[in-house]
Design a protein around this motif. Structure first.
Motif, PDB file in Angstrom:
ATOM      1  N   ASP A 141      39.568  41.179  55.322  1.00 44.11           N
ATOM      2  CA  ASP A 141      40.945  41.121  54.616  1.00 44.11           C
ATOM      3  C   ASP A 141      41.410  39.482  55.020  1.00 44.11           C
ATOM      4  O   ASP A 141      41.964  39.012  54.031  1.00 44.11           O
ATOM      5  CB  ASP A 141      41.862  42.197  54.740  1.00 44.11           C
ATOM      6  N   ASP A 199      45.295  36.149  42.154  1.00 42.43           N
ATOM      7  CA  ASP A 199      45.125  37.795  42.114  1.00 42.43           C
ATOM      8  C   ASP A 199      44.619  38.200  43.786  1.00 42.43           C
ATOM      9  O   ASP A 199      45.259  39.241  44.132  1.00 42.43           O
ATOM     10  CB  ASP A 199      44.043  38.328  41.270  1.00 42.43           C
ATOM     11  N   LEU A 200      43.802  37.396  44.102  1.00 37.48           N
ATOM     12  CA  LEU A 200      43.147  37.800  45.370  1.00 37.48           C
ATOM     13  C   LEU A 200      44.439  37.685  46.554  1.00 37.48           C
ATOM     14  O   LEU A 200      44.590  38.414  47.432  1.00 37.48           O
ATOM     15  CB  LEU A 200      42.057  37.000  46.174  1.00 37.48           C
ATOM     16  N   VAL A 238      46.366  40.484  46.347  1.00 41.63           N
ATOM     17  CA  VAL A 238      46.013  41.724  47.004  1.00 41.63           C
ATOM     18  C   VAL A 238      46.417  41.843  48.503  1.00 41.63           C
ATOM     19  O   VAL A 238      46.749  42.670  49.154  1.00 41.63           O
ATOM     20  CB  VAL A 238      44.457  41.912  46.728  1.00 41.63           C
ATOM     21  N   GLN A 268      48.601  44.561  50.497  1.00 44.61           N
ATOM     22  CA  GLN A 268      47.950  45.168  51.723  1.00 44.61           C
ATOM     23  C   GLN A 268      48.940  45.017  52.872  1.00 44.61           C
ATOM     24  O   GLN A 268      49.174  45.910  53.798  1.00 44.61           O
ATOM     25  CB  GLN A 268      46.616  44.804  52.168  1.00 44.61           C
ATOM     26  N   GLN A 292      42.325  51.722  41.368  1.00 42.34           N
ATOM     27  CA  GLN A 292      41.978  51.573  42.762  1.00 42.34           C
ATOM     28  C   GLN A 292      41.484  50.095  42.922  1.00 42.34           C
ATOM     29  O   GLN A 292      40.836  49.771  42.041  1.00 42.34           O
ATOM     30  CB  GLN A 292      40.962  52.508  43.194  1.00 42.34           C
ATOM     31  N   LYS A 293      41.541  49.696  44.188  1.00 42.00           N
ATOM     32  CA  LYS A 293      41.175  48.228  44.335  1.00 42.00           C
ATOM     33  C   LYS A 293      39.688  48.057  44.373  1.00 42.00           C
ATOM     34  O   LYS A 293      38.878  48.854  44.785  1.00 42.00           O
ATOM     35  CB  LYS A 293      41.789  48.007  45.887  1.00 42.00           C
ATOM     36  N   PHE A 294      39.358  47.230  43.654  1.00 41.31           N
ATOM     37  CA  PHE A 294      37.997  46.620  43.460  1.00 41.31           C
ATOM     38  C   PHE A 294      37.153  47.627  42.545  1.00 41.31           C
ATOM     39  O   PHE A 294      35.999  47.680  42.468  1.00 41.31           O
ATOM     40  CB  PHE A 294      37.324  46.517  44.847  1.00 41.31           C
ATOM     41  N   ILE A 324      40.561  44.016  40.313  1.00 38.67           N
ATOM     42  CA  ILE A 324      41.921  44.019  41.065  1.00 38.67           C
ATOM     43  C   ILE A 324      43.122  43.878  40.315  1.00 38.67           C
ATOM     44  O   ILE A 324      44.258  44.125  40.819  1.00 38.67           O
ATOM     45  CB  ILE A 324      42.014  42.960  42.357  1.00 38.67           C
ATOM     46  N   PHE A 345      44.876  47.079  39.905  1.00 37.80           N
ATOM     47  CA  PHE A 345      45.481  47.698  41.162  1.00 37.80           C
ATOM     48  C   PHE A 345      46.619  46.889  41.520  1.00 37.80           C
ATOM     49  O   PHE A 345      47.666  47.614  41.864  1.00 37.80           O
ATOM     50  CB  PHE A 345      44.273  47.203  42.300  1.00 37.80           C
ATOM     51  N   ILE A 346      46.827  45.472  41.266  1.00 44.91           N
ATOM     52  CA  ILE A 346      48.133  44.806  41.286  1.00 44.91           C
ATOM     53  C   ILE A 346      49.139  45.321  40.509  1.00 44.91           C
ATOM     54  O   ILE A 346      50.411  45.515  40.719  1.00 44.91           O
ATOM     55  CB  ILE A 346      47.693  43.291  40.888  1.00 44.91           C
TER      56      ILE A 346
END
Ligand code: ADP
Length: 592
Positions: free
Chosen positions: A356, A412-413, A416, A420, A523-525, A540, A543-544
């Motif tokens: 992460d 987007d990354l 995430v 988190q 869910q993430k990924f 993702i 998820f976002i």
């Protein structure tokens, strides 16, 4: 066969019936560990009933017949008694074939000898019918086997009483009381029997032992009713230790192994499994940290690595020193807890955190050069406009689109990472929904001009929310609708308001999603594998969206049918601005 019931036989027969009832009760209702007691009670019932019928008989043949029935109870009682006690104190492991033969050898012989006595007279050397009293009684002279059986009888009784008393001497008050009841119940008839053996026979040939069992049944019955006898029994500590998931090893004061549980046998090397009596150090000679602690009189916990063949396992070993009441050291208990999985989990967590961290740093590092590339592209676009070269323009439009895509992926990354870390910030403003929808449609049409986007419902609404984030959700729904329904022509945006809740849905007519996958979409990924069509994405976006909508106090969801299409929707409460602003983590911008 004629029976003449009398007061003695009636009392015995009723008592036999009550005892039989108690035997059934113990057998049916209570724990397995006390079930053998039901057989002991059954033997007593047979003895009582048999003697009751003996006392009701008038001819020698009848007496001998019922005497044989009685002898079943009489012969088996001591064996069943000792088995019940062994089971009660949880020493079943003593009961191998040879001990069972030893326990049952004399009862089986006694029974056989009584039944065949007329041929050898080993149990009764002589008998005759004595009719001198009110009852016809069998006057017997006992033979040698009777003495052997009597000795066996008292040995079993003594052994059982000894086991019971030593087991429960230090137990809790209730268990001590229960064990006292059993001992008392057993002792009463034997005391009378002892008198009988000693020649004290007030009623001449009348055997009073079966009568004294009435007292036994009464005592056991009292125990059952008042002390919940056999109802709550202690679970033997040995059984607990045997069932433990941790390895347990007990050492004496010279560090010799004196006890070990089955789990511990799995931990120690196979060739050393016959370890009882050996020095602890031969078990794990190479594990110094353990051998050092074991040599001290301390309590400690050490982490050790042991090998199961090629596999390395990690154990937390808790060492507890044992001391007698007068503080003299008496040995140690070692508890081996397998923490390999815990360690592996920790290592994975560390790796995930590193990943992460890397993702956050990489996204940040990528964002700077990409942003400046975008700037240079815009400059080149302007210069090329002057050149009026359509080939240049085409390349620049394409390059711009790819850079936009890259910027989208990177942000987007970054989102995430922010989610988190709990660092995603929201900027609430009042905005016009129609404008937001128009912006999203423009964005979508730029990317996929072939789809027609239809808007249904009243869009003329003022909404208080984080405009950019809500636009991000709707744009993500739209770009997915276009991406996963490439051959469809239409995408529908629908606006509905009900009970002060705004619902925005995006419907496509594409591939659809199977029911069992719907719950994992946010869910993430998470991505649905699609072997036929390789559609790019990171898994993702949704998820976002989920996080954004939840933080607005709304709901996000999907309805879909494979091959027909999907409807993704989210809701927003149309509540006033202050209610959002009161949630401290939201940063509220001023609105005009
Ligand atoms: P991405 O599209 O980048 O993979 P998303 O989080 O937006 O990530 O979507 C997660 C997954 O949900 C997608 O990989 C896809 O399998 C499925 N999905 C999303 N939207 C649709 C849709 N409209 N139709 C079919 N599948 C979809």
């Amino acid at each position: 066969m004629s029976l003449e019931l009398n007061i003695y036989s009636i009392i015995l027969l009723i008592a036999a019936f009550v005892t039989l009832f108690m035997a059934l009760l113990i057998n049916q209702r209570l724990d397995k560990s006390v079930q053998p007691f039901s057989f002991t009670m059954l033997a007593i019932a047979i003895w009582m009933a048999g003697y009751g019928l003996v006392l009701s008989s008038t001819s020698i043949e009848e007496i001998l017949f019922w005497n044989r029935l009685q002898s079943i109870g009489l012969a088996l009682l001591p064996a069943l008694w000792i088995l019940s006690i062994i089971k009660l104190i949880n020493k079943e492991r003593w009961l191998n074939t040879s001990t069972l033969i030893l326990i049952f050898l004399i009862p089986a012989s006694t029974l056989t000898l009584i039944w065949t006595d007329e041929w050898h007279h080993l149990y009764y050397s002589s008998w005759h019918l004595d009719k001198s009293g009110p009852l016809s009684l069998l006057a017997v002279t006992f033979g040698p086997w009777y003495k052997i059986n009597t000795v066996y009888f008292y040995m079993m009784l003594g052994w059982g009483l000894f086991l019971l008393s030593s087991k429960f001497r230090t137990a809790d008050a209730l268990f001590r009381k229960q064990s006292n009841v059993i001992m008392l119940g057993a002792l009463v008839p034997w005391v009378f029997n002892l008198f009988y053996q000693a020649g004290f026979r007030p009623y001449k040939h009348l055997d009073i032992t079966p009568f004294t069992f009435i007292l036994t049944s009464f005592i056991i019955g009292f125990g059952l009713l008042r002390l919940r006898l056999f109802d709550i029994m202690p679970i033997a500590r040995e059984r607990v230790i045997e069932a433990m998931q941790e390895g347990v090893l007990v050492l004496d004061k010279q560090n010799r192994v004196i006890d070990i549980n089955p789990e511990m046998r799995k931990i120690i090397p196979f060739e050393k499994r016959d370890i009882i009596g050996s020095d602890f150090r031969v078990l794990f000679p190479e594990v110094y940290e353990l051998n050092i602690v074991v040599d001290k009189y301390v309590n400690d916990v050490v982490e050790v690595s042991l090998y199961d063949g090629e596999i390395r396992k990690i154990y937390d070993v808790t060492i507890t020193s044992l001391f007698e009441e007068n503080s003299t050291y008496s040995g140690k208990i070692l508890l081996f807890k397998d923490v390999t999985a815990f360690h592996a989990k920790e290592a994975i967590n560390q790796l995930m955190n590193k990943k992460d961290e890397f993702l956050t740093i990489a996204s940040h590092e990528l964002k700077t050069p990409i942003t400046s590339m975008k700037g240079y592209l815009q400059i080149i676009e302007k210069i090329s406009e002057k050149e009026q070269n359509p080939a240049y323009r085409n390349f620049i439009v394409k390059a711009n689109r790819q850079v936009d895509k890259l910027i989208g992926l990177i942000s987007d990354l970054l989102d995430v990472s922010k989610i988190q870390a709990g660092k995603m910030q929201y900027n609430f403003t009042e905005f016009n929904l129609e404008e937001l929808i128009t912006d999203c449609i423009t964005f979508s049409e730029n990317n996929s001009p072939s789809h027609q986007i239809v808007v249904k419902g009243n869009t003329k609404l003022q909404v208080i929310a984080d405009r950019n984030r809500i636009e991000q959700v709707l744009c993500n729904f739209l770009s997915n609708a276009v991406k996963y329904a490439a051959t469809a022509k239409v995408v529908i945006i629908e606006i509905a308001v009900k009970d002060a809740i705004l619902k925005i849905s995006v419907t496509d007519f594409g591939m659809g999603i199977s029911k069992e996958k719907l719950s994992s979409l946010f869910q993430k990924f998470y991505r649905i594998e699609n072997k036929e069509q390789q559609i790019s994405g990171l898994g993702i976006g949704l998820f976002i969206c989920h996080d954004i909508v939840s933080r607005h106090g709304g709901e996000i969801g999907v309805e879909s049918e494979v091959g027909k299409g999907s409807t993704f929707y989210f809701t927003l409460p149309l509540t006033n601005k202050t209610s959002f602003a009161s949630q401290s983590e939201y940063v509220t911008a001023s609105t005009q």
